[in-house]
Design an enzyme around this catalytic site. Structure first.
Site, short mmCIF file in Angstrom:
data_model
loop_
_atom_site.label_atom_id
_atom_site.label_comp_id
_atom_site.label_asym_id
_atom_site.label_seq_id
_atom_site.Cartn_x
_atom_site.Cartn_y
_atom_site.Cartn_z
N PHE A 161 3.64 -34.14 36.92
CA PHE A 161 4.72 -34.34 37.89
C PHE A 161 4.80 -33.11 38.80
O PHE A 161 4.75 -31.97 38.31
CB PHE A 161 6.05 -34.59 37.20
CG PHE A 161 7.11 -35.05 38.17
CD1 PHE A 161 7.09 -36.34 38.66
CD2 PHE A 161 8.08 -34.18 38.62
CE1 PHE A 161 8.03 -36.76 39.59
CE2 PHE A 161 9.03 -34.59 39.54
CZ PHE A 161 9.00 -35.89 40.03
N ASP A 202 7.62 -31.66 28.86
CA ASP A 202 8.55 -32.32 29.76
C ASP A 202 8.78 -33.73 29.23
O ASP A 202 7.85 -34.54 29.16
CB ASP A 202 7.97 -32.35 31.18
CG ASP A 202 8.95 -32.91 32.21
OD1 ASP A 202 9.87 -33.66 31.83
OD2 ASP A 202 8.78 -32.61 33.41
N TYR A 228 19.12 -38.56 34.19
CA TYR A 228 19.44 -39.70 35.06
C TYR A 228 18.51 -40.89 34.92
O TYR A 228 18.72 -41.90 35.57
CB TYR A 228 19.49 -39.25 36.53
CG TYR A 228 18.28 -38.50 37.02
CD1 TYR A 228 17.13 -39.17 37.42
CD2 TYR A 228 18.30 -37.12 37.12
CE1 TYR A 228 16.03 -38.48 37.88
CE2 TYR A 228 17.21 -36.41 37.59
CZ TYR A 228 16.07 -37.10 37.97
OH TYR A 228 14.98 -36.40 38.42
N LYS A 229 17.49 -40.78 34.08
CA LYS A 229 16.60 -41.91 33.88
C LYS A 229 17.12 -42.78 32.73
O LYS A 229 18.09 -43.50 32.87
CB LYS A 229 15.17 -41.42 33.65
CG LYS A 229 14.53 -40.75 34.87
CD LYS A 229 13.12 -40.32 34.58
CE LYS A 229 12.37 -39.85 35.81
NZ LYS A 229 12.96 -38.71 36.52
N ARG A 269 4.66 -49.38 40.20
CA ARG A 269 5.19 -48.95 38.91
C ARG A 269 6.43 -49.77 38.56
O ARG A 269 7.37 -49.84 39.34
CB ARG A 269 5.53 -47.46 38.95
CG ARG A 269 5.85 -46.86 37.60
CD ARG A 269 6.16 -45.37 37.72
NE ARG A 269 7.44 -45.14 38.38
CZ ARG A 269 8.14 -44.02 38.26
NH1 ARG A 269 7.67 -43.01 37.55
NH2 ARG A 269 9.30 -43.87 38.89
#
Length: 407
Positions: free
Chosen positions: A125, A194, A219-220, A366
């Site tokens: 990422f 991560d 927040y996911k 995705r």
């Protein structure tokens, strides 16, 4: 019997189906982007209103004590800890994922004097790699990237830290945390994971694999809301030697002594920096409590079932797209990614139909499967819409409109 004829049977047998009613979901939408922003728990609004009206409005500054604002970061971190296989005094909810990455990378470098290399993989990422770049610019670190099948070969006496994302954000491919952590330790390096695409979606055992550090976002899959506070993990064995590089006042041993000199707080509290965002933490706590109530093992079992059912449904419709996620459900996170040169246009056409997934450049469609609020009927519907988009040519019109908009 086609997958669609079994939808009602599967949803009726789903032990998590009733949790869908605990979330706010707009009508006519199949939400397959919970791996970017989780849906809103219905309890979040009333909880925030209580914090705003009573704790802030009536309690004012007294609420730092009376409402437990001071303890919120540690309390919520302690609730996240069991979701990632950590002890409650090893996790704290604070700052953003990027800021926490910087803290942990810099702290790890200081714990390995004489070593400067941070090892990661290409395509990690971006913010993970950007944080290394910032330390490189200061002459403190050297970035080394190795393809995932060659990571162990790249571990040598110069590597201070192995930093990887457990579940890859684009493909959903999952690293073997135990094997890679063990290999890094054998080479004398520390390990930072991560967990942004893992926490709340699948079981993680940080202490079981011997991880040194970890970060994750709120927040996911934790459904803490846009920009929710992140979290950081430091294994207890590192508490005495880890030095916080961002020496802000909330990480001080006695912040209200207002000393001119910094003295780090004991343990995980040292990871705090500035004043915690009380409203953000309040929203995050609702999501964390709900995910913990459902149970990560149950969530992952359902996400695997959903993704397998979705693939079966695509096959039944005759859809052929290149799957870039691992084909084995147990080797991927809660998502499926497909490669096609028309990925962006297909994604836009699906969104126009109310099927919200996302696009990752240059060519990946995705689709995220957040099992707390998705159903097998959602999977069947999304597969049908995707098949219709491909056969009808809608994606070509969506692509044309986008190109027209940017020229």
């Amino acid at each position: 019997m086609t997958p669609e004829t079994r939808v009602a049977e599967f949803d009726a047998a789903d032990p998590l189906a009733h949790y869908r009613d605990r979330f706010t979901l707009p009508g006519g939408v199949i939400y397959l982007d919970g791996n970017s922003l989780g849906a809103l728990p219905k309890a979040t609004g009333p909880a925030l209103q209580q914090v705003i009206a009573q704790q802030w409005g009536e309690g004012l500054i007294r609420s730092w004590n009376s409402a437990g604002w001071f303890e919120a970061a540690g309390r919520i971190g302690g609730k996240i800890a069991p979701l990632v296989g950590a002890d409650r005094d090893e996790v704290i909810a604070c700052d953003s994922t990027s800021v926490n990455l910087f803290k942990l990378i810099a702290g790890a470098l200081a714990m390995r004097p004489g070593r400067r290399v941070i090892l990661s993989e290409p395509g990690n990422f971006p913010t993970d790699l950007y944080m290394i770049a910032g330390l490189e610019a200061q002459g403190l670190a050297t970035r080394r990237l190795a393809e995932r099948h060659r990571l162990t070969e790249a571990l040598d006496g110069d590597v201070a830290l192995l930093m990887l994302t457990h579940v890859h954000y684009k493909t959903g491919a999952m690293h073997d945390m135990a094997a890679l952590t063990r290999a890094a330790h054998d080479a004398g390096a520390l390990v930072l994971w991560d967990l942004s695409h893992s926490t709340g979606a699948l079981p993680v055992d940080l202490n079981g694999v011997g991880a040194d550090f970890a970060v994750g976002c709120g927040y996911k899959y934790l459904c803490g809301g846009p920009g929710a506070p992140a979290f950081a993990f430091v294994a207890r064995r590192n508490h005495d030697t880890f030095q916080q590089p961002l020496t802000g006042w909330f990480g001080h041993a006695s912040p209200f002594a207002f000393s001119d000199d910094y003295e780090g707080a004991p343990g995980i509290e040292r990871l705090q920096c500035g004043t915690p965002p009380v409203l953000g933490l309040a929203a995050l706590e609702i999501g964390v409590d709900l995910i913990a109530e459902i149970g990560v093992h149950r969530l992952y079992a359902k996400s695997q079932a959903l993704s397998e059912f979705f693939l079966e449904s695509l096959m039944a419709h005759g859809v052929e797209l290149e799957l870039v996620s691992p084909p084995q459900a147990g080797k991927r996170g809660s998502q499926l990614s497909f490669r096609t040169p028309d990925a962006y246009a297909i994604c836009q056409a699906l969104i126009a139909r109310g099927v919200i997934g996302d696009f990752r450049a240059p060519d990946v469609l995705r689709l995220g499967f957040a099992p707390a609020y998705l159903s097998f009927a959602d999977m069947a519907g999304a597969a049908r819409h995707l098949a219709e988009v491909l056969t009808s040519g809608e994606w070509q019109r969506a692509e044309f409109q986008e190109r027209a908009a940017v020229t």
